[in-house]
Design a protein around this motif. Structure first.
Motif, PDB file in Angstrom:
ATOM      1  N   ILE A 300      41.315  87.723  29.410  1.00 36.70           N
ATOM      2  CA  ILE A 300      41.532  87.847  27.963  1.00 36.70           C
ATOM      3  C   ILE A 300      41.973  86.507  27.374  1.00 36.70           C
ATOM      4  O   ILE A 300      41.489  86.073  26.317  1.00 36.70           O
ATOM      5  N   LYS A 301      42.887  85.831  28.072  1.00 36.97           N
ATOM      6  CA  LYS A 301      43.373  84.533  27.607  1.00 36.97           C
ATOM      7  C   LYS A 301      42.241  83.520  27.548  1.00 36.97           C
ATOM      8  O   LYS A 301      42.137  82.727  26.603  1.00 36.97           O
ATOM      9  N   LYS A 302      41.357  83.540  28.578  1.00 37.45           N
ATOM     10  CA  LYS A 302      40.226  82.605  28.591  1.00 37.45           C
ATOM     11  C   LYS A 302      39.299  82.816  27.400  1.00 37.45           C
ATOM     12  O   LYS A 302      38.868  81.854  26.750  1.00 37.45           O
ATOM     13  N   GLU A 303      39.009  84.073  27.089  1.00 34.67           N
ATOM     14  CA  GLU A 303      38.127  84.360  25.958  1.00 34.67           C
ATOM     15  C   GLU A 303      38.764  83.949  24.635  1.00 34.67           C
ATOM     16  O   GLU A 303      38.100  83.387  23.760  1.00 34.67           O
ATOM     17  N   LEU A 304      40.059  84.222  24.488  1.00 40.52           N
ATOM     18  CA  LEU A 304      40.762  83.844  23.260  1.00 40.52           C
ATOM     19  C   LEU A 304      40.819  82.325  23.108  1.00 40.52           C
ATOM     20  O   LEU A 304      40.694  81.797  21.992  1.00 40.52           O
ATOM     21  N   MET A 305      41.023  81.636  24.229  1.00 41.35           N
ATOM     22  CA  MET A 305      41.049  80.164  24.180  1.00 41.35           C
ATOM     23  C   MET A 305      39.691  79.607  23.780  1.00 41.35           C
ATOM     24  O   MET A 305      39.597  78.639  23.020  1.00 41.35           O
ATOM     25  N   MET A 306      38.621  80.217  24.271  1.00 46.07           N
ATOM     26  CA  MET A 306      37.277  79.758  23.905  1.00 46.07           C
ATOM     27  C   MET A 306      37.027  79.934  22.409  1.00 46.07           C
ATOM     28  O   MET A 306      36.423  79.080  21.761  1.00 46.07           O
ATOM     29  N   ILE A 307      37.488  81.063  21.874  1.00 44.42           N
ATOM     30  CA  ILE A 307      37.220  81.370  20.476  1.00 44.42           C
ATOM     31  C   ILE A 307      38.086  80.560  19.528  1.00 44.42           C
ATOM     32  O   ILE A 307      37.614  80.059  18.505  1.00 44.42           O
ATOM     33  N   PHE A 308      39.380  80.417  19.878  1.00 47.28           N
ATOM     34  CA  PHE A 308      40.324  79.821  18.939  1.00 47.28           C
ATOM     35  C   PHE A 308      40.746  78.391  19.276  1.00 47.28           C
ATOM     36  O   PHE A 308      41.434  77.753  18.481  1.00 47.28           O
ATOM     37  N   LYS A 309      40.325  77.865  20.456  1.00 44.42           N
ATOM     38  CA  LYS A 309      40.705  76.496  20.797  1.00 44.42           C
ATOM     39  C   LYS A 309      39.518  75.548  20.856  1.00 44.42           C
ATOM     40  O   LYS A 309      39.685  74.343  20.684  1.00 44.42           O
ATOM     41  N   ASP A 310      38.349  76.076  21.112  1.00 48.55           N
ATOM     42  CA  ASP A 310      37.148  75.247  21.150  1.00 48.55           C
ATOM     43  C   ASP A 310      36.764  74.865  19.716  1.00 48.55           C
ATOM     44  O   ASP A 310      36.584  75.727  18.865  1.00 48.55           O
ATOM     45  N   SER A 311      36.617  73.552  19.470  1.00 53.40           N
ATOM     46  CA  SER A 311      36.329  73.088  18.102  1.00 53.40           C
ATOM     47  C   SER A 311      35.007  73.631  17.581  1.00 53.40           C
ATOM     48  O   SER A 311      34.859  73.886  16.383  1.00 53.40           O
ATOM     49  N   ASN A 312      34.026  73.823  18.485  1.00 52.12           N
ATOM     50  CA  ASN A 312      32.740  74.381  18.058  1.00 52.12           C
ATOM     51  C   ASN A 312      32.896  75.811  17.550  1.00 52.12           C
ATOM     52  O   ASN A 312      32.305  76.206  16.541  1.00 52.12           O
ATOM     53  N   TYR A 313      33.704  76.609  18.244  1.00 56.56           N
ATOM     54  CA  TYR A 313      33.912  77.998  17.844  1.00 56.56           C
ATOM     55  C   TYR A 313      34.779  78.098  16.590  1.00 56.56           C
ATOM     56  O   TYR A 313      34.610  79.016  15.784  1.00 56.56           O
ATOM     57  N   SER A 394      36.052  93.504  38.671  1.00 62.25           N
ATOM     58  CA  SER A 394      34.888  94.331  38.346  1.00 62.25           C
ATOM     59  C   SER A 394      33.981  93.631  37.336  1.00 62.25           C
ATOM     60  O   SER A 394      34.438  93.055  36.349  1.00 62.25           O
ATOM     61  N   LEU A 395      32.681  93.664  37.610  1.00 65.39           N
ATOM     62  CA  LEU A 395      31.681  93.089  36.695  1.00 65.39           C
ATOM     63  C   LEU A 395      31.810  93.695  35.308  1.00 65.39           C
ATOM     64  O   LEU A 395      31.767  92.985  34.296  1.00 65.39           O
ATOM     65  N   TYR A 396      31.986  95.020  35.253  1.00 66.62           N
ATOM     66  CA  TYR A 396      32.035  95.703  33.964  1.00 66.62           C
ATOM     67  C   TYR A 396      33.286  95.312  33.181  1.00 66.62           C
ATOM     68  O   TYR A 396      33.254  95.208  31.947  1.00 66.62           O
ATOM     69  N   LYS A 397      34.383  95.074  33.886  1.00 63.60           N
ATOM     70  CA  LYS A 397      35.608  94.625  33.211  1.00 63.60           C
ATOM     71  C   LYS A 397      35.405  93.234  32.612  1.00 63.60           C
ATOM     72  O   LYS A 397      35.801  92.969  31.473  1.00 63.60           O
ATOM     73  N   GLN A 398      34.768  92.343  33.365  1.00 63.26           N
ATOM     74  CA  GLN A 398      34.514  90.986  32.864  1.00 63.26           C
ATOM     75  C   GLN A 398      33.636  91.017  31.606  1.00 63.26           C
ATOM     76  O   GLN A 398      33.949  90.368  30.597  1.00 63.26           O
ATOM     77  N   LEU A 399      32.551  91.770  31.666  1.00 62.33           N
ATOM     78  CA  LEU A 399      31.633  91.834  30.526  1.00 62.33           C
ATOM     79  C   LEU A 399      32.266  92.577  29.348  1.00 62.33           C
ATOM     80  O   LEU A 399      32.032  92.214  28.192  1.00 62.33           O
ATOM     81  N   PHE A 400      33.054  93.616  29.667  1.00 66.47           N
ATOM     82  CA  PHE A 400      33.727  94.355  28.597  1.00 66.47           C
ATOM     83  C   PHE A 400      34.662  93.438  27.817  1.00 66.47           C
ATOM     84  O   PHE A 400      34.672  93.454  26.573  1.00 66.47           O
ATOM     85  N   ILE A 401      35.440  92.626  28.527  1.00 65.11           N
ATOM     86  CA  ILE A 401      36.372  91.702  27.863  1.00 65.11           C
ATOM     87  C   ILE A 401      35.604  90.662  27.059  1.00 65.11           C
ATOM     88  O   ILE A 401      35.980  90.327  25.925  1.00 65.11           O
ATOM     89  N   LYS A 402      34.502  90.167  27.631  1.00 70.69           N
ATOM     90  CA  LYS A 402      33.705  89.156  26.931  1.00 70.69           C
ATOM     91  C   LYS A 402      33.147  89.666  25.612  1.00 70.69           C
ATOM     92  O   LYS A 402      33.108  88.936  24.621  1.00 70.69           O
ATOM     93  N   VAL A 403      32.708  90.916  25.591  1.00 78.02           N
ATOM     94  CA  VAL A 403      32.125  91.494  24.372  1.00 78.02           C
ATOM     95  C   VAL A 403      33.214  92.028  23.449  1.00 78.02           C
ATOM     96  O   VAL A 403      33.118  91.893  22.219  1.00 78.02           O
ATOM     97  N   ALA A 404      34.262  92.597  24.021  1.00 78.51           N
ATOM     98  CA  ALA A 404      35.293  93.283  23.225  1.00 78.51           C
ATOM     99  C   ALA A 404      36.115  92.323  22.383  1.00 78.51           C
ATOM    100  O   ALA A 404      36.456  92.639  21.232  1.00 78.51           O
ATOM    101  N   ILE A 405      36.456  91.145  22.936  1.00 77.77           N
ATOM    102  CA  ILE A 405      37.331  90.214  22.203  1.00 77.77           C
ATOM    103  C   ILE A 405      36.702  89.778  20.875  1.00 77.77           C
ATOM    104  O   ILE A 405      37.292  89.945  19.812  1.00 77.77           O
ATOM    105  N   PRO A 406      35.477  89.208  20.871  1.00 79.15           N
ATOM    106  CA  PRO A 406      34.866  88.838  19.583  1.00 79.15           C
ATOM    107  C   PRO A 406      34.560  90.046  18.697  1.00 79.15           C
ATOM    108  O   PRO A 406      34.629  89.943  17.469  1.00 79.15           O
TER     109      PRO A 406
END
Length: 530
Positions: A300-313, A394-406
């Motif tokens: 969850i932290k990784k996804e949030l960092m990508m969205i809110f810390k990456d200058s492109n995002y 779990s693969l499904y947990k990883q993909l769920f977090i990736k889609v759910a956060i945005p």
């Protein structure tokens, strides 16, 4: 020298991507440039036809248009110079070659000049040609225009070089201070939205009150004639190329050479300092420590960092999420005002529920377009896909977090936007409720479709975004047309909304049926950068 220029070309125009993607990118960029040039030329020619009989008005409008081009060119060259002078990989390659700093800097200046000359000529020549054709200028006039970018380059490139190192320091500071970076990005986006709101307000007043001719009023032209002297350096260049003033030529040349010399000294000093500090930085790498947390929290932290810390995002997604309520209010309120005034008001009476239906359409488009900035769930991982396949999560947990956060972030922004539109009486409560329901549903479908597109990516192949494009652009338009027709034939608006919800739910079924099996198979076959 030619090898240095070729190296700079590779820096400015990355050649690491596959040829098909590069070709499509070039085609798209050429198309956009042609559209901008055509739009610029048409608007300027229309203005000339309106004001060509006013005293000094044509020169004032030409000065205004060229000044806008000049500002954009300075900003463009500022970022190009930053990219060219302060590239760490470039410094590492040059440090092992027998090339002097003067040769490196000279090659970069030549490349910047070639880029400037080409770009400037594309956007200024059409304006000068329109002016020359309108006022029957001689052949000498058109020949001299080829030297316009030479003179403009001295001043504009000089300004860019003066500010190139401060820009680098600012961007480096923002990279180190994530919170400050985010705040600055939001301020910039809000400033752009504020300027957009001012332009939109003027446009509404002109269209709603039928005052388009006021742009070409004597009062406005007199004001423009007065302020054009502050359009530096364009006012000097107009005197040189239109009035053929020799005195202005030597005066401008003196100033432009002074500015360019100052900028060149700043660029040379900063480049030498950057080259030296980059070499030393390789030897002084700091040890990075990590806090141990649970896998779920880490993902969850990784996804949030990508969205809110990456200058492109920040610029393409998270920043737009924050300003979405403000931007949606501006656009929807403006269109509602236009549709309720003048001749539009009559046609609106013939189409019941036109306004609420088009308001929902606009909110759908806002939501989907912004969401598309964060739907590269797997392609942004690149080499990390291999890690995703091997970690004990779990693969499904990883993909769920990736889609759910945005998805959740987009949903929150959508909810706030609807609250703002309802509280300002742009939307009725009923329209607000169904806007949120329909937009949320179509957003969910769009995210699922985008996930399947990501899972089907092949190595060194362009991602096929056909289906997500259909769902993000075509589907909302189909919804609008069908619901408008159903409303026109007398069907209750509530039944229309419910039918729309039912249809969207049915469209999601092909992707949800056997979801786990499909996702598992596609993920095992995934070939990004493995």
């Amino acid at each position: 020298m030619l090898s240095l220029l070729a190296k700079d070309f590779k820096i400015m125009f990355s050649l690491k991507e596959n040829r098909k993607k590069q070709f499509l990118s070039v085609i798209f960029n050429v198309f956009v440039i042609l559209i901008l040039i055509a739009l610029e030329t048409v608007i300027f020619q229309m203005a000339l036809n309106k004001i060509k009989d006013y005293y000094l008005a044509p020169i004032s409008f030409l000065t205004l248009f060229l000044f806008i081009v000049s500002i954009l060119m300075m900003v463009f060259m500022l970022f190009q110079a930053k990219k060219l002078f302060f590239n760490k990989q470039d410094i590492e390659q040059l440090s092992i070659r027998p090339v002097s700093n003067s040769q490196i800097i000279f090659s970069k200046l030549i490349f910047l000049f070639l880029m400037y000359y080409t770009t400037c000529l594309m956007f200024t020549i059409p304006l000068f040609i329109s002016y020359g054709v309108t006022f029957y200028k001689s052949k000498l006039y058109y020949y001299l225009l080829l030297f316009y970018p030479f003179l403009a380059f001295l001043f504009e490139m000089g300004i860019a070089l003066i500010f190139v190192y401060p820009l680098k320091l600012l961007l480096d500071f923002l990279k180190k201070h994530i919170i400050v970076q985010f705040i600055v990005a939001i301020i910039v986006i809000f400033a752009c939205c504020f300027l957009y709101s001012k332009v939109l307000t003027i446009f509404i007043q002109l269209v709603a009150n039928n005052q388009i001719q006021s742009i070409f009023s004597t009062e406005f032209i007199n004001k423009l004639n007065t302020v054009k002297k502050y359009f530096i350096p364009t006012n000097f260049l107009i005197d040189i190329f239109i009035s053929h003033s020799k005195r202005t030529f030597f005066f401008y040349l003196l100033i432009a050479l002074g500015v360019f010399t100052l900028g060149l000294n700043v660029a040379i000093s900063s480049f030498k300092f950057f080259k030296k500090s980059s070499t030393n930085a390789i030897l002084n790498k700091k040890e990075i420590r990590f806090n141990i947390v649970s896998p779920t929290k880490a993902l969850i932290k990784k996804e949030l960092m990508m969205i809110f810390k990456d200058s492109n995002y920040i610029l393409s997604y998270s920043g737009l999420l924050i300003v979405q309520p403000f931007l949606a209010y501006l656009v929807i309120y403006a269109l509602n005002t236009i549709f309720r005034s003048g001749v539009f008001a009559y046609y609106i009476t013939l189409l019941p529920n036109f306004l609420p239906l088009i308001d929902i359409l606009l909110m759908m488009l806002f939501t989907l377009i912004i969401a598309s900035g964060a739907n590269s769930y797997l392609s942004m991982e690149q080499k990390n896909v291999r890690i995703m396949k091997t970690i004990p999560v779990s693969l499904y947990k990883q993909l769920f977090i990736k889609v759910a956060i945005p998805f959740i972030c987009s949903l929150i922004s959508l909810f706030i936007s609807v609250i703002v539109l309802v509280s300002t009486h742009v939307f009725s409560i009923t329209t607000g409720i169904f806007t949120f329901l329909l937009s949320s549903l179509i957003l969910f479908i769009f995210d699922i479709v985008s996930l399947f597109e990501e899972l089907k990516i092949k190595r060194n192949k362009i991602k096929n975004t056909f289906m997500s494009s259909l769902y993000s652009y075509l589907l909302p338009l189909v919804y609008f047309i069908v619901t408008l027709l159903l409303s026109y034939v007398g069907l209750s608006i509530y039944i229309v909304y419910l039918l729309a919800i039912l249809c969207l739910m049915m469209l999601s079924l092909p992707y949800l049926l056997h979801f786990k099996t499909k996702v598992s198979d596609l993920f095992l076959k995934l070939e990004l950068v493995n």
